[in-house]
Scaffold this motif. Structure first.
Motif, PDB file in Angstrom:
ATOM      1  N   TYR A  48     -23.373  42.642  -7.635  1.00 55.42           N
ATOM      2  CA  TYR A  48     -22.635  43.424  -8.630  1.00 55.42           C
ATOM      3  C   TYR A  48     -21.538  42.574  -9.270  1.00 55.42           C
ATOM      4  CZ  TYR A  48     -19.995  47.239 -10.730  1.00 55.42           C
ATOM      5  OH  TYR A  48     -19.337  48.046 -11.613  1.00 55.42           O
ATOM      6  N   PHE A  49     -20.814  41.842  -8.460  1.00 59.10           N
ATOM      7  CA  PHE A  49     -19.757  40.961  -8.954  1.00 59.10           C
ATOM      8  C   PHE A  49     -20.317  39.940  -9.940  1.00 59.10           C
ATOM      9  CE2 PHE A  49     -17.467  36.920  -8.602  1.00 59.10           C
ATOM     10  CZ  PHE A  49     -16.167  37.317  -8.853  1.00 59.10           C
ATOM     11  N   ALA A  50     -21.441  39.336  -9.601  1.00 61.67           N
ATOM     12  CA  ALA A  50     -22.051  38.319 -10.464  1.00 61.67           C
ATOM     13  C   ALA A  50     -22.444  38.912 -11.816  1.00 61.67           C
ATOM     14  CB  ALA A  50     -23.275  37.712  -9.781  1.00 61.67           C
ATOM     15  N   LEU A  51     -23.029  40.096 -11.814  1.00 63.14           N
ATOM     16  CA  LEU A  51     -23.423  40.739 -13.071  1.00 63.14           C
ATOM     17  C   LEU A  51     -22.208  41.027 -13.942  1.00 63.14           C
ATOM     18  CD1 LEU A  51     -26.082  43.265 -11.758  1.00 63.14           C
ATOM     19  CD2 LEU A  51     -26.505  41.133 -12.991  1.00 63.14           C
ATOM     20  N   LYS A  52     -21.136  41.507 -13.334  1.00 61.57           N
ATOM     21  CA  LYS A  52     -19.927  41.826 -14.095  1.00 61.57           C
ATOM     22  C   LYS A  52     -19.238  40.553 -14.580  1.00 61.57           C
ATOM     23  CE  LYS A  52     -20.295  46.191 -13.952  1.00 61.57           C
ATOM     24  NZ  LYS A  52     -20.616  46.938 -15.163  1.00 61.57           N
ATOM     25  N   LEU A  53     -19.157  39.551 -13.731  1.00 60.99           N
ATOM     26  CA  LEU A  53     -18.502  38.297 -14.107  1.00 60.99           C
ATOM     27  C   LEU A  53     -19.219  37.638 -15.283  1.00 60.99           C
ATOM     28  CD1 LEU A  53     -16.307  36.174 -13.418  1.00 60.99           C
ATOM     29  CD2 LEU A  53     -18.012  35.060 -11.991  1.00 60.99           C
ATOM     30  N   LEU A  54     -20.535  37.670 -15.265  1.00 59.04           N
ATOM     31  CA  LEU A  54     -21.322  37.039 -16.327  1.00 59.04           C
ATOM     32  C   LEU A  54     -21.572  37.982 -17.511  1.00 59.04           C
ATOM     33  CD1 LEU A  54     -23.878  35.157 -14.082  1.00 59.04           C
ATOM     34  CD2 LEU A  54     -21.864  34.210 -15.222  1.00 59.04           C
ATOM     35  N   ASP A  55     -21.053  39.192 -17.413  1.00 54.98           N
ATOM     36  CA  ASP A  55     -21.170  40.190 -18.483  1.00 54.98           C
ATOM     37  C   ASP A  55     -22.632  40.432 -18.869  1.00 54.98           C
ATOM     38  OD1 ASP A  55     -20.088  42.092 -20.193  1.00 54.98           O
ATOM     39  OD2 ASP A  55     -19.974  40.682 -21.866  1.00 54.98           O
ATOM     40  N   ILE A  56     -23.461  40.604 -17.849  1.00 62.62           N
ATOM     41  CA  ILE A  56     -24.878  40.872 -18.062  1.00 62.62           C
ATOM     42  C   ILE A  56     -25.068  42.387 -18.113  1.00 62.62           C
ATOM     43  CG2 ILE A  56     -27.191  40.690 -17.076  1.00 62.62           C
ATOM     44  CD1 ILE A  56     -26.270  38.069 -15.766  1.00 62.62           C
ATOM     45  N   SER A  57     -25.743  42.841 -19.135  1.00 59.62           N
ATOM     46  CA  SER A  57     -26.012  44.269 -19.259  1.00 59.62           C
ATOM     47  C   SER A  57     -27.415  44.461 -19.822  1.00 59.62           C
ATOM     48  CB  SER A  57     -24.978  44.936 -20.160  1.00 59.62           C
ATOM     49  OG  SER A  57     -25.013  44.380 -21.446  1.00 59.62           O
ATOM     50  N   ILE A  58     -27.905  45.671 -19.690  1.00 61.39           N
ATOM     51  CA  ILE A  58     -29.239  46.000 -20.179  1.00 61.39           C
ATOM     52  C   ILE A  58     -29.105  46.962 -21.357  1.00 61.39           C
ATOM     53  CG2 ILE A  58     -31.427  47.136 -19.654  1.00 61.39           C
ATOM     54  CD1 ILE A  58     -31.120  46.259 -16.784  1.00 61.39           C
ATOM     55  N   TYR A  76     -32.832  36.790 -16.218  1.00 55.01           N
ATOM     56  CA  TYR A  76     -32.592  35.827 -15.129  1.00 55.01           C
ATOM     57  C   TYR A  76     -31.751  36.452 -14.021  1.00 55.01           C
ATOM     58  CZ  TYR A  76     -34.424  32.383 -18.364  1.00 55.01           C
ATOM     59  OH  TYR A  76     -35.232  31.693 -19.218  1.00 55.01           O
ATOM     60  N   ILE A  77     -32.146  37.650 -13.616  1.00 55.81           N
ATOM     61  CA  ILE A  77     -31.494  38.316 -12.501  1.00 55.81           C
ATOM     62  C   ILE A  77     -32.559  38.725 -11.505  1.00 55.81           C
ATOM     63  CG2 ILE A  77     -29.569  39.145 -13.917  1.00 55.81           C
ATOM     64  CD1 ILE A  77     -30.905  41.900 -13.965  1.00 55.81           C
ATOM     65  N   THR A  78     -32.130  39.191 -10.351  1.00 53.81           N
ATOM     66  CA  THR A  78     -33.088  39.669  -9.364  1.00 53.81           C
ATOM     67  C   THR A  78     -33.429  41.116  -9.680  1.00 53.81           C
ATOM     68  OG1 THR A  78     -31.354  40.435  -7.860  1.00 53.81           O
ATOM     69  CG2 THR A  78     -32.120  38.162  -7.582  1.00 53.81           C
ATOM     70  N   GLU A  79     -34.606  41.543  -9.282  1.00 50.05           N
ATOM     71  CA  GLU A  79     -34.997  42.942  -9.475  1.00 50.05           C
ATOM     72  C   GLU A  79     -34.040  43.880  -8.751  1.00 50.05           C
ATOM     73  OE1 GLU A  79     -39.169  44.254  -9.484  1.00 50.05           O
ATOM     74  OE2 GLU A  79     -39.651  42.127  -9.212  1.00 50.05           O
ATOM     75  N   ARG A  80     -33.565  43.458  -7.609  1.00 45.78           N
ATOM     76  CA  ARG A  80     -32.608  44.257  -6.833  1.00 45.78           C
ATOM     77  C   ARG A  80     -31.359  44.548  -7.659  1.00 45.78           C
ATOM     78  NH1 ARG A  80     -30.822  40.861  -2.082  1.00 45.78           N
ATOM     79  NH2 ARG A  80     -29.437  39.966  -3.631  1.00 45.78           N
ATOM     80  N   SER A  81     -30.958  43.597  -8.503  1.00 47.61           N
ATOM     81  CA  SER A  81     -29.731  43.736  -9.295  1.00 47.61           C
ATOM     82  C   SER A  81     -29.833  44.802 -10.378  1.00 47.61           C
ATOM     83  CB  SER A  81     -29.363  42.405  -9.951  1.00 47.61           C
ATOM     84  OG  SER A  81     -29.155  41.413  -8.990  1.00 47.61           O
ATOM     85  N   ILE A  82     -31.026  45.136 -10.786  1.00 47.33           N
ATOM     86  CA  ILE A  82     -31.201  46.121 -11.861  1.00 47.33           C
ATOM     87  C   ILE A  82     -30.625  47.472 -11.456  1.00 47.33           C
ATOM     88  CG2 ILE A  82     -32.954  47.446 -13.114  1.00 47.33           C
ATOM     89  CD1 ILE A  82     -34.550  44.861 -13.309  1.00 47.33           C
TER      90      ILE A  82
END
Length: 85
Positions: A48-58, A76-82
């Motif tokens: 979760y931290f990595a997604l927020k830090l890199l500002d990745i959104s769907i 370029y994320i893991t399926e778990r991260s979705i």
């Protein structure tokens, strides 16, 4: 880290590991209590931290009709991260 990872995925992995370094330092100190550590929770927090830090959104409209696997591959994320969106 592996040498064959795409740059975008390397950034995600590094951001994930940064979370561990910054906020999970107590885990290394309590290695003798490893059975009491909720590793799944620590991994979810780091993802979760990595997604927020890199500002990745769907963008739901852009990815309409895509599978989770296709979205993860494209971002370029893991399926778990979705699950964290």
């Amino acid at each position: 880290m592996r040498d064959d990872l795409p740059y975008q995925y390397e950034k995600l992995v590094l951001a994930h590991e940064l979370r561990h370094v910054l906020l999970h330092i107590e885990v290394t100190k309590s290695a003798y209590n490893s059975k009491l550590i909720n590793r799944g929770k620590l991994e979810k927090q780091a993802d979760y931290f990595a997604l927020k830090l890199l500002d990745i959104s769907i963008d739901e409209i852009s990815y309409e009709g895509y599978t989770q696997e296709q979205i993860a591959e494209d971002l370029y994320i893991t399926e778990r991260s979705i699950n964290y969106f």
